[in-house]
Design a protein around this motif. Structure first.
Motif, PDB file in Angstrom:
ATOM      1  N   GLN A  89      51.058  36.589  43.393  1.00 39.59           N
ATOM      2  CA  GLN A  89      51.123  37.448  43.170  1.00 39.59           C
ATOM      3  C   GLN A  89      51.297  38.164  42.217  1.00 39.59           C
ATOM      4  O   GLN A  89      52.031  37.328  41.044  1.00 39.59           O
ATOM      5  N   VAL A  90      51.903  39.466  41.941  1.00 43.23           N
ATOM      6  CA  VAL A  90      52.496  39.815  40.486  1.00 43.23           C
ATOM      7  C   VAL A  90      53.966  40.167  40.617  1.00 43.23           C
ATOM      8  O   VAL A  90      53.936  41.546  41.982  1.00 43.23           O
ATOM      9  N   GLU A 121      53.256  36.642  36.780  1.00 42.02           N
ATOM     10  CA  GLU A 121      52.618  36.494  37.786  1.00 42.02           C
ATOM     11  C   GLU A 121      52.653  34.536  38.447  1.00 42.02           C
ATOM     12  O   GLU A 121      53.483  34.153  37.371  1.00 42.02           O
ATOM     13  N   ILE A 122      52.388  34.908  39.379  1.00 46.68           N
ATOM     14  CA  ILE A 122      52.447  33.764  39.764  1.00 46.68           C
ATOM     15  C   ILE A 122      51.312  32.898  40.818  1.00 46.68           C
ATOM     16  O   ILE A 122      51.101  33.503  41.329  1.00 46.68           O
ATOM     17  N   ALA A 134      48.940  40.666  48.066  1.00 43.11           N
ATOM     18  CA  ALA A 134      49.014  40.193  46.560  1.00 43.11           C
ATOM     19  C   ALA A 134      47.485  39.779  45.769  1.00 43.11           C
ATOM     20  O   ALA A 134      46.801  41.192  46.572  1.00 43.11           O
ATOM     21  N   GLN A 135      47.197  39.794  44.811  1.00 43.06           N
ATOM     22  CA  GLN A 135      46.066  39.632  44.074  1.00 43.06           C
ATOM     23  C   GLN A 135      44.872  38.972  44.798  1.00 43.06           C
ATOM     24  O   GLN A 135      45.193  37.515  44.360  1.00 43.06           O
ATOM     25  N   GLU A 195      50.669  29.802  36.794  1.00 41.26           N
ATOM     26  CA  GLU A 195      49.604  29.055  37.640  1.00 41.26           C
ATOM     27  C   GLU A 195      50.550  28.311  37.855  1.00 41.26           C
ATOM     28  O   GLU A 195      51.492  27.789  39.418  1.00 41.26           O
ATOM     29  N   LEU A 196      52.079  27.986  37.648  1.00 42.38           N
ATOM     30  CA  LEU A 196      53.835  27.052  37.753  1.00 42.38           C
ATOM     31  C   LEU A 196      54.528  27.732  38.147  1.00 42.38           C
ATOM     32  O   LEU A 196      55.396  28.113  39.045  1.00 42.38           O
ATOM     33  N   GLY A 197      54.830  29.411  38.187  1.00 36.51           N
ATOM     34  CA  GLY A 197      55.391  30.265  38.889  1.00 36.51           C
ATOM     35  C   GLY A 197      56.601  30.046  37.311  1.00 36.51           C
ATOM     36  O   GLY A 197      57.695  30.196  38.430  1.00 36.51           O
TER      37      GLY A 197
END
Length: 221
Positions: free
Chosen positions: A59-60, A66-67, A93-94, A176-178
């Motif tokens: 998700q951006v 990003e997460i 999301a992407q 990766e961790l948000g």
């Protein structure tokens, strides 16, 4: 074409007529590493069942943060695509091919027909869907309640994949961790001070995996 069905145990129970329609009307596609497979505002045209490779779904935010939500591996399908196909919604999301990917592309019309007509196919779709939804709730719980140092240790172990080295920047690890890049940089610096990792530009070497595993195990306690 029929051989690919064996990679998806949940499809072994589909009716012969459904199996025939699925194999005749689907196509095997190849996607190069780095390809943006789908993105926000786009409508899904196919459900992809991965035969080889790995897809990262992220998700951006409007601000560019990003997460990483999850990864789709060989033998799996994308829960976001499933949700969008069922709800007739666009992506929010992407999805990016982290490696070269081979996948079975099931067209939207075929997906709709099989979900409505085949109990076995519908069970396959919703079983995979429910499992991934559970995984996503775990991501939310981790971000909300788990210590960043524990999550980072777990993520380093997950991404290492037997190579004892991860090619990633601090910003990528933050995605990766948000969390924020500064938080990751601080924690990686502490891990290096403890002798667990060694850092160079864009690379993290795992020197003492046992040390990381001890920290990651605190979550289980």
């Amino acid at each position: 074409m029929t051989d690919w069905i064996k990679q998806f145990p949940g499809l072994s129970r589909i009716e012969p007529a459904v199996r025939d329609a699925l194999t005749r009307k689907s196509a095997i596609i190849a996607v190069p590493q780095g390809t943006v497979i789908f993105g926000p505002g786009k409508s899904p045209e196919n459900l992809l069942l991965l035969l080889e490779g790995r897809v990262r779904v992220q998700q951006v935010s409007e601000g560019g943060r990003e997460i990483v939500l999850y990864r789709v591996e060989a033998g799996q399908s994308c829960v976001l695509t499933t949700a969008c196909l069922l709800a007739h919604e666009d992506y929010s999301a992407q999805g990016i091919a982290e490696t070269d990917v081979r996948a079975v592309a099931i067209p939207r019309a075929v997906f709709d027909d099989l979900v409505s007509q085949s109990v076995a196919f519908r069970s396959f779709i919703f079983t995979a869907y429910s499992k991934r939804i559970t995984d996503l709730f775990q991501v939310i719980e981790d971000i909300a309640f788990q210590r960043v140092d524990i999550r980072l240790a777990q993520k380093l172990i997950d991404l290492e994949r037997g190579a004892r080295q991860i090619k990633a920047t601090h910003q990528q690890m933050a995605a990766e961790l948000g969390t924020a890049r500064e938080v990751v940089s601080r924690q990686l610096g502490e891990f290096q001070r403890r002798g667990w990792i060694r850092q160079s530009r864009g690379t993290i070497d795992l020197v003492d995996i046992a040390g990381l595993e001890r920290l990651a195990a605190l979550d289980a306690g």
